[in-house]
Design an enzyme around this catalytic site. Structure first.
Site, short mmCIF file in Angstrom:
data_model
loop_
_atom_site.label_atom_id
_atom_site.label_comp_id
_atom_site.label_asym_id
_atom_site.label_seq_id
_atom_site.Cartn_x
_atom_site.Cartn_y
_atom_site.Cartn_z
N ASP A 21 -14.69 -22.32 16.87
CA ASP A 21 -14.63 -21.20 17.80
C ASP A 21 -14.76 -21.78 19.20
O ASP A 21 -15.05 -22.97 19.37
CB ASP A 21 -15.79 -20.23 17.51
CG ASP A 21 -15.82 -19.03 18.46
OD1 ASP A 21 -14.74 -18.50 18.79
OD2 ASP A 21 -16.92 -18.63 18.91
N SER A 22 -14.57 -20.92 20.21
CA SER A 22 -14.79 -21.36 21.59
C SER A 22 -16.27 -21.64 21.85
O SER A 22 -16.60 -22.32 22.82
CB SER A 22 -14.33 -20.26 22.55
OG SER A 22 -15.09 -19.08 22.30
N GLY A 77 -11.07 -16.07 25.86
CA GLY A 77 -10.44 -14.75 26.02
C GLY A 77 -9.57 -14.57 27.26
O GLY A 77 -8.45 -14.07 27.16
N GLU A 136 -23.26 -16.31 24.86
CA GLU A 136 -23.40 -17.78 24.94
C GLU A 136 -24.75 -18.17 25.55
O GLU A 136 -25.35 -19.15 25.15
CB GLU A 136 -22.27 -18.37 25.79
CG GLU A 136 -20.94 -18.47 25.07
CD GLU A 136 -20.93 -19.52 23.97
OE1 GLU A 136 -21.43 -20.63 24.21
OE2 GLU A 136 -20.43 -19.23 22.87
N CYS A 182 -12.31 -17.48 15.31
CA CYS A 182 -12.16 -17.02 16.69
C CYS A 182 -10.91 -16.14 16.71
O CYS A 182 -9.82 -16.61 16.36
CB CYS A 182 -11.99 -18.25 17.58
SG CYS A 182 -11.60 -17.86 19.29
N ASN A 183 -11.07 -14.90 17.12
CA ASN A 183 -9.91 -14.00 17.18
C ASN A 183 -8.92 -14.46 18.24
O ASN A 183 -7.71 -14.36 18.04
CB ASN A 183 -10.37 -12.57 17.51
CG ASN A 183 -11.09 -11.92 16.36
OD1 ASN A 183 -10.51 -11.18 15.58
ND2 ASN A 183 -12.37 -12.19 16.23
N CYS A 185 -14.04 -9.80 18.08
CA CYS A 185 -14.45 -11.08 18.67
C CYS A 185 -15.65 -11.53 17.87
O CYS A 185 -16.58 -10.75 17.63
CB CYS A 185 -14.82 -10.91 20.14
SG CYS A 185 -15.61 -12.38 20.84
N THR A 186 -15.63 -12.80 17.45
CA THR A 186 -16.69 -13.26 16.55
C THR A 186 -18.05 -13.42 17.25
O THR A 186 -19.06 -13.60 16.60
CB THR A 186 -16.29 -14.59 15.87
OG1 THR A 186 -15.95 -15.54 16.90
CG2 THR A 186 -15.13 -14.39 14.93
N HIS A 187 -18.06 -13.35 18.58
CA HIS A 187 -19.35 -13.35 19.28
C HIS A 187 -20.09 -12.02 19.09
O HIS A 187 -21.31 -11.97 19.13
CB HIS A 187 -19.15 -13.57 20.79
CG HIS A 187 -18.93 -15.00 21.19
ND1 HIS A 187 -17.75 -15.66 20.96
CD2 HIS A 187 -19.76 -15.89 21.82
CE1 HIS A 187 -17.86 -16.90 21.45
NE2 HIS A 187 -19.06 -17.06 21.96
N1 DGL Z 1 -15.37 -15.69 19.69
C1 DGL Z 1 -14.02 -15.73 20.09
C2 DGL Z 1 -13.19 -14.59 19.59
O1 DGL Z 1 -13.39 -14.16 18.51
C3 DGL Z 1 -13.74 -16.17 21.48
C4 DGL Z 1 -14.30 -15.42 22.59
C5 DGL Z 1 -13.96 -16.11 23.88
O2 DGL Z 1 -14.17 -17.30 23.98
O3 DGL Z 1 -13.47 -15.42 24.78
O4 DGL Z 1 -12.29 -14.13 20.18
#
Ligand code: DGL
Length: 270
Positions: free
Chosen positions: A9-10, A42, A151, A72-73, A183-185
């Site tokens: 992921d990011s 994103g 984060e 990560c989406n 978003c996985t966050h």
């Molecule tokens: N967690 C990621 C997602 O699912 C990335 C979010 C990001 O870095 O903007 O999209």
């Protein structure tokens, strides 16, 4: 490590997917990479994210991962298709906003999707909405700044609350009864989302379904571990490891070590 599943992921968001994969496959070794030098993905152009995803995949393949989860989406939106073309022998599991189950389950016919701009711009999201929304009204919000707050580990602070209020209140006024986390966050702030939205709004975290899909693919490719020992997890980041160590400690109550990797041009190295 034996046939570790590669997950990236990011940043720390993909850990919400790793958590479900660990529950689903307790004996499997896992390798996790967080591209914290580039987070957030994103707001970045899809092409740039595609370059990162390609290099991270090469690194994970170098660590003998037989399957890769793009947790990560944004990276799935930008790169899943090209990753499958570039590495045709490698099975990939990607993320896509869970519009299908949401559209099937909504009673009010109005669903909210929280994701990031890259995900909303990608073809994957457009095709999911086109195929599955079926007359259901879909409301979107990119939650600016939320990935950064998560984060930082600031899950409960005033700024995080404000971002969520701004996104969710207008959706509630329009009658949503379901929120999709694209978003996985965002699963790390489910309690805060639920507090704002109320208990009658269903929040969909796709991680358990993605973990089940990963297990099915591991099985069908005959790469599922037969070991009875507890699986090991190795963590990497492209930024200073301290932030990630603290996040894992606070959210999972696990003390772990995290190794730093550096970007050299468009390649990752130890
Ligand atoms: N967690 C990621 C997602 O699912 C990335 C979010 C990001 O870095 O903007 O999209």
């Amino acid at each position: 490590m034996k046939s570790p599943i590669g997950i990236f992921d990011s940043g720390v968001g993909g850990l919400s997917v790793l958590r479900s994969i660990r529950e689903e496959m307790p004996h499997q070794d896992l390798v996790y990479f967080a591209d914290q030098a580039h987070v957030p993905y994103g707001p970045r152009p899809l092409e740039e994210v595609r370059g990162f995803a390609d290099a991270i995949t090469r690194f994970l393949l170098g660590r003998s991962c037989p399957l890769i989860v793009v947790a990560c989406n944004a990276a799935s939106a930008a790169a899943l298709k090209t990753l499958r073309q570039t590495f045709p022998d490698i099975p990939f599991v990607g993320m896509e906003p869970a519009v299908k189950p949401a559209a099937e389950q909504t009673h009010t016919g109005v669903v909210g999707v929280l994701a990031t701009p890259a995900t909303f711009q990608g073809e994957l999201y457009a095709s999911v909405v086109e195929r599955f929304a079926n007359g259901v009204e879909i409301l979107q919000d990119p939650c600016p700044g939320l990935v950064g707050q998560i984060e930082k580990g600031d899950l409960q602070g005033a700024q995080t609350r404000l971002i969520l209020e701004k996104a969710i209140r207008p959706m509630l006024e329009k009658g949503i009864d379901t929120i999709v986390l694209g978003c996985t966050h965002y699963p790390f702030v489910i309690p805060q989302i639920q507090e704002i939205a109320g208990k009658n709004v269903r929040v969909i975290d796709p991680a358990p379904a993605v973990a089940r899909q990963t297990a099915r693919m591991m099985e069908s490719h005959h790469i599922l571990s037969s070991s009875l020992e507890k699986g090991k997890t190795t963590y990497y980041t492209s930024d200073e490891p301290g932030k990630m160590i603290r996040f894992i400690d606070e959210c999972f109550k696990i003390t772990c070590s995290v190794e730093k990797l550096s970007w050299k041009g468009n390649m990752l190295s130890t």
